[in-house]
Design a protein around this motif. Structure first.
Motif, PDB file in Angstrom:
ATOM      1  N   ALA A   1      -6.817   4.445  -5.886  1.00 31.12           N
ATOM      2  CA  ALA A   1      -7.358   4.738  -4.550  1.00 31.12           C
ATOM      3  C   ALA A   1      -8.807   4.246  -4.418  1.00 31.12           C
ATOM      4  O   ALA A   1      -9.244   3.852  -3.344  1.00 31.12           O
ATOM      5  CB  ALA A   1      -7.277   6.231  -4.296  1.00 31.12           C
TER       6      ALA A   1
ATOM      7  N   LYS B   1       0.859  -1.185   0.000  1.00 31.51           N
ATOM      8  CA  LYS B   1       0.000   0.000   0.000  1.00 31.51           C
ATOM      9  C   LYS B   1       0.895   1.236   0.000  1.00 31.51           C
ATOM     10  O   LYS B   1       1.874   1.285   0.741  1.00 31.51           O
ATOM     11  CB  LYS B   1      -0.889   0.000   1.245  1.00 31.51           C
ATOM     12  CG  LYS B   1      -1.887  -1.161   1.225  1.00 31.51           C
ATOM     13  CD  LYS B   1      -2.748  -1.185   2.470  1.00 31.51           C
ATOM     14  CE  LYS B   1      -3.712  -2.350   2.399  1.00 31.51           C
ATOM     15  NZ  LYS B   1      -4.410  -2.613   3.648  1.00 31.51           N
ATOM     16  N   CYS B   2       0.541   2.178  -0.816  1.00 30.44           N
ATOM     17  CA  CYS B   2       1.342   3.408  -0.895  1.00 30.44           C
ATOM     18  C   CYS B   2       0.437   4.575  -0.497  1.00 30.44           C
ATOM     19  O   CYS B   2      -0.609   4.796  -1.102  1.00 30.44           O
ATOM     20  CB  CYS B   2       1.867   3.576  -2.322  1.00 30.44           C
ATOM     21  SG  CYS B   2       2.557   5.211  -2.637  1.00 30.44           S
ATOM     22  N   TYR B   3       0.874   5.289   0.555  1.00 27.05           N
ATOM     23  CA  TYR B   3       0.049   6.374   1.105  1.00 27.05           C
ATOM     24  C   TYR B   3       0.552   7.743   0.655  1.00 27.05           C
ATOM     25  O   TYR B   3       0.130   8.760   1.166  1.00 27.05           O
ATOM     26  CB  TYR B   3       0.098   6.313   2.646  1.00 27.05           C
ATOM     27  CG  TYR B   3      -0.434   5.019   3.219  1.00 27.05           C
ATOM     28  CD1 TYR B   3      -1.787   4.867   3.490  1.00 27.05           C
ATOM     29  CD2 TYR B   3       0.423   3.950   3.479  1.00 27.05           C
ATOM     30  CE1 TYR B   3      -2.272   3.676   4.021  1.00 27.05           C
ATOM     31  CE2 TYR B   3      -0.057   2.762   4.003  1.00 27.05           C
ATOM     32  CZ  TYR B   3      -1.414   2.626   4.275  1.00 27.05           C
ATOM     33  OH  TYR B   3      -1.889   1.459   4.783  1.00 27.05           O
ATOM     34  N   CYS B   4       1.512   7.751  -0.264  1.00 27.21           N
ATOM     35  CA  CYS B   4       2.123   9.035  -0.639  1.00 27.21           C
ATOM     36  C   CYS B   4       1.062  10.019  -1.148  1.00 27.21           C
ATOM     37  O   CYS B   4       0.206   9.646  -1.957  1.00 27.21           O
ATOM     38  CB  CYS B   4       3.158   8.831  -1.735  1.00 27.21           C
ATOM     39  SG  CYS B   4       4.625   8.017  -1.109  1.00 27.21           S
TER      40      CYS B   4
ATOM     41  N   HIS C   1      -0.837   5.748   9.195  1.00 25.80           N
ATOM     42  CA  HIS C   1      -1.525   6.123   7.942  1.00 25.80           C
ATOM     43  C   HIS C   1      -2.919   5.529   7.841  1.00 25.80           C
ATOM     44  O   HIS C   1      -3.600   5.747   6.847  1.00 25.80           O
ATOM     45  CB  HIS C   1      -0.734   5.593   6.749  1.00 25.80           C
ATOM     46  CG  HIS C   1       0.553   6.317   6.497  1.00 25.80           C
ATOM     47  ND1 HIS C   1       0.624   7.668   6.343  1.00 25.80           N
ATOM     48  CD2 HIS C   1       1.814   5.844   6.368  1.00 25.80           C
ATOM     49  CE1 HIS C   1       1.879   8.011   6.124  1.00 25.80           C
ATOM     50  NE2 HIS C   1       2.630   6.930   6.143  1.00 25.80           N
TER      51      HIS C   1
ATOM     52  N   LYS D   1      -5.772   7.056   6.036  1.00 18.03           N
ATOM     53  CA  LYS D   1      -5.513   7.758   4.774  1.00 18.03           C
ATOM     54  C   LYS D   1      -5.895   6.884   3.575  1.00 18.03           C
ATOM     55  O   LYS D   1      -5.923   5.659   3.683  1.00 18.03           O
ATOM     56  CB  LYS D   1      -4.007   8.032   4.666  1.00 18.03           C
ATOM     57  CG  LYS D   1      -3.538   9.263   5.376  1.00 18.03           C
ATOM     58  CD  LYS D   1      -2.191   9.588   4.795  1.00 18.03           C
ATOM     59  CE  LYS D   1      -1.412  10.591   5.540  1.00 18.03           C
ATOM     60  NZ  LYS D   1       0.013  10.444   5.226  1.00 18.03           N
ATOM     61  N   SER D   2      -6.129   7.544   2.460  1.00 16.07           N
ATOM     62  CA  SER D   2      -6.406   6.729   1.272  1.00 16.07           C
ATOM     63  C   SER D   2      -5.060   6.235   0.701  1.00 16.07           C
ATOM     64  O   SER D   2      -4.019   6.846   0.955  1.00 16.07           O
ATOM     65  CB  SER D   2      -7.191   7.534   0.246  1.00 16.07           C
ATOM     66  OG  SER D   2      -6.316   8.294  -0.522  1.00 16.07           O
ATOM     67  N   TYR D   3      -5.114   5.162  -0.017  1.00 12.06           N
ATOM     68  CA  TYR D   3      -3.876   4.594  -0.554  1.00 12.06           C
ATOM     69  C   TYR D   3      -4.109   3.947  -1.918  1.00 12.06           C
ATOM     70  O   TYR D   3      -5.252   3.629  -2.278  1.00 12.06           O
ATOM     71  CB  TYR D   3      -3.301   3.538   0.418  1.00 12.06           C
ATOM     72  CG  TYR D   3      -4.246   2.388   0.685  1.00 12.06           C
ATOM     73  CD1 TYR D   3      -4.318   1.289  -0.181  1.00 12.06           C
ATOM     74  CD2 TYR D   3      -5.093   2.412   1.796  1.00 12.06           C
ATOM     75  CE1 TYR D   3      -5.197   0.246   0.060  1.00 12.06           C
ATOM     76  CE2 TYR D   3      -5.974   1.368   2.041  1.00 12.06           C
ATOM     77  CZ  TYR D   3      -6.022   0.287   1.165  1.00 12.06           C
ATOM     78  OH  TYR D   3      -6.901  -0.742   1.389  1.00 12.06           O
TER      79      TYR D   3
ATOM     80  N   CYS E   1       7.094   3.992   0.172  1.00 11.37           N
ATOM     81  CA  CYS E   1       6.203   3.179   1.017  1.00 11.37           C
ATOM     82  C   CYS E   1       6.485   1.680   0.907  1.00 11.37           C
ATOM     83  O   CYS E   1       5.722   0.858   1.425  1.00 11.37           O
ATOM     84  CB  CYS E   1       4.738   3.433   0.647  1.00 11.37           C
ATOM     85  SG  CYS E   1       4.213   5.100   1.040  1.00 11.37           S
TER      86      CYS E   1
END
Ligand code: GLU
Length: 475
Positions: free
Chosen positions: A178, A97-100, A136, A139-141, A125
């Motif tokens: 997302a 999962k990447c939350y950037c 996180h 947060k969306s990812y 991430c």
């Protein structure tokens, strides 16, 4: 091994001839090897995909005769499978999962460009700790694929030969957005694996996607198919084939009066050859096609050659094969063919086909047969509808009128015409041209006896009378 190929169009517009060629090659390859050809509609891009474009794909392929035995697959109906596979990759540590944030990614890209580096996700991430993840959690990812960091991806392309990409060049690409929808390279890899595709035959604009898809396939523990990337198609001017070139899609080629047999034949020769043969029926293609004789340089679709092929098929195919196309174009032109004096379509076609390279040309050249009204070419009227021809035209009316109903054929008409010519001590054109202008409106028509025969007695007499009226009106 059962050969399985697929054609995987994205339904975003007309079916381009390049795509049709890809479909044809995939179809032929499977056919030749007693394998299976699959149609897969890649409609996950909801903004660009339309139902109308899906219909065009089906219509175009049906018209060309490229049909699969199994029903088409739609990627939008396979979201459960993609979700399941994404979960699998997350679990086996091949995805993360990447939350950037958008801002971070934009800054990253900006800095990389500034440093003259190729923009690429930096793996921020990739190795988040459990604490980072907890932080996180609301947060969306997106989900990214963990592309290998070392080594390279090599494959032997059946058209281009060995191709190698360094993994360092490849990104950790997003496989789920997302909103959790899967992305292109991922769905292609999942489907190629799930459908047990053995041969991926597609345009060479996809070469750059291949190493990404191979890495995903490895992570899915799937077999890697063979790849054959076909060269691009150019128009007569050497530029990429596009709408500017006229017939750039299957349906626009049909609108221009090309036959499916001619288009298929032209398409198969775009990047494939068999000795120096030019003419291939569908059956011959199915028997002879292979990937060994494909060419990696761009192929040119020559309009002249397409016209030549079309003319060849117009002359050589049995009328039953041509008739549906003629009826299609007649109806497009609002021409009703049940008029009382309408000649037999087949007889008319046989008389006209030598001089017509497309079905449109056949219809245009035959307008005066289809309609009760004719358009006169003024120059021809000036030249041939002259007072000194009135008596001759009246003589033609009378002799034609005397032909018995059951004697109405080309030979009788020919004899009658010749006898009028002889009687009046004329040369052939002295009679043929004025008559032609009366009954067709110009000096272009098939032989005068066949034209008279096909128009029928009543129409010929009426039109010659109209011609005489034109002459009398002139003076
Ligand atoms: N859907 C892709 C396209 O229309 C083709 C994908 C593939 O053949 O792998 O360009």
């Amino acid at each position: 091994m059962v050969i399985r190929s697929r054609f995987a169009p994205s339904p975003t517009g007309d079916l381009h001839l390049g795509s049709a060629r890809t479909a044809l090659f995939a179809y032929l390859y499977a056919k030749k090897h007693n394998g299976e050809y699959i149609l897969r509609i890649e409609d996950t891009d909801k903004e660009r995909s339309t139902d109308a474009a899906i219909e065009v794909i089906f219509d175009s392929l049906k018209w060309l005769g490229i049909e699969s035995k199994v029903p088409a697959f739609y990627q939008t109906k396979r979201f459960d499978l993609y979700a399941h596979k994404i979960q699998e990759l997350l679990e086996n540590n091949s995805a993360y999962k990447c939350y950037c944030s958008k801002e971070r990614l934009e800054k990253l890209r900006h800095d990389q460009l500034e440093n003259k580096e190729k923009p690429k996700y930096d793996g921020h991430c990739r190795n988040l700790s459990q604490e980072d993840i907890l932080e996180h959690k609301d947060k969306s990812y997106v989900i990214r694929f963990k592309n290998p960091l070392e080594g390279s991806v090599k494959f032997n392309d059946l058209v281009h030969g060995d191709i190698e990409f360094n993994n360092k060049e490849l990104d950790d690409l997003i496989i789920a957005r997302a909103d959790s929808t899967p992305t292109y390279n991922f769905t292609v890899a999942v489907d190629d694996a799930d459908m047990q595709i053995t041969h991926v035959i597609r345009g060479d604009d996809h070469i750059n996607n291949t190493p990404r898809q191979i890495n995903i396939l490895h992570a899915l523990k799937a077999k890697i198919p063979y790849y054959a990337h076909m060269p691009m198609i150019l128009g007569d001017d050497g530029k990429k084939l596009s709408k500017r070139h006229g017939a750039a899609s299957v349906m626009s080629s049909r609108e221009q009066g090309f036959l499916p047999e001619a288009l298929l034949n032209a398409l198969v020769r775009l990047g494939w050859s068999h000795g120096d043969e030019e003419i291939f029926s569908k059956e011959q293609m199915e028997e002879l096609f292979d990937l060994d004789h494909t060419n990696k340089s761009a192929a040119i679709l020559s309009t002249e050659k397409l016209l030549w092929l079309n003319h060849y098929y117009m002359k050589s195919l049995p009328f039953q094969k041509i008739e549906p196309e003629i009826l299609y174009h007649l109806s497009k032109n609002n021409i009703l063919i049940k008029q009382p004096f309408f000649p037999q379509l087949e007889e008319l076609y046989n008389v006209q086909k030598e001089k017509c390279k497309t079905i449109n040309e056949f219809i245009n050249n035959s307008k005066y047969f289809f309609s009760e009204f004719i358009e006169y070419d003024q120059k021809s009227v000036e030249k041939f509808l002259t007072a000194d021809n009135v008596n001759l035209l009246e003589e033609v009316i009378s002799d034609i009128d005397n032909i018995d109903e059951n004697q109405w054929n080309v030979d009788t008409i020919n004899v009658i015409i010749k006898s009028i010519i002889k009687r009046n001590n004329l040369k052939f054109p002295n009679l043929a041209q004025p008559v032609r202008v009366c009954i067709t409106g110009s000096t272009n028509s098939p032989s005068i006896d066949a034209t008279i025969y096909l128009l029928g007695k009543n129409r010929v007499i009426k039109r010659i009378k109209d011609g005489i009226q034109i002459i009398l009106g002139k003076n």
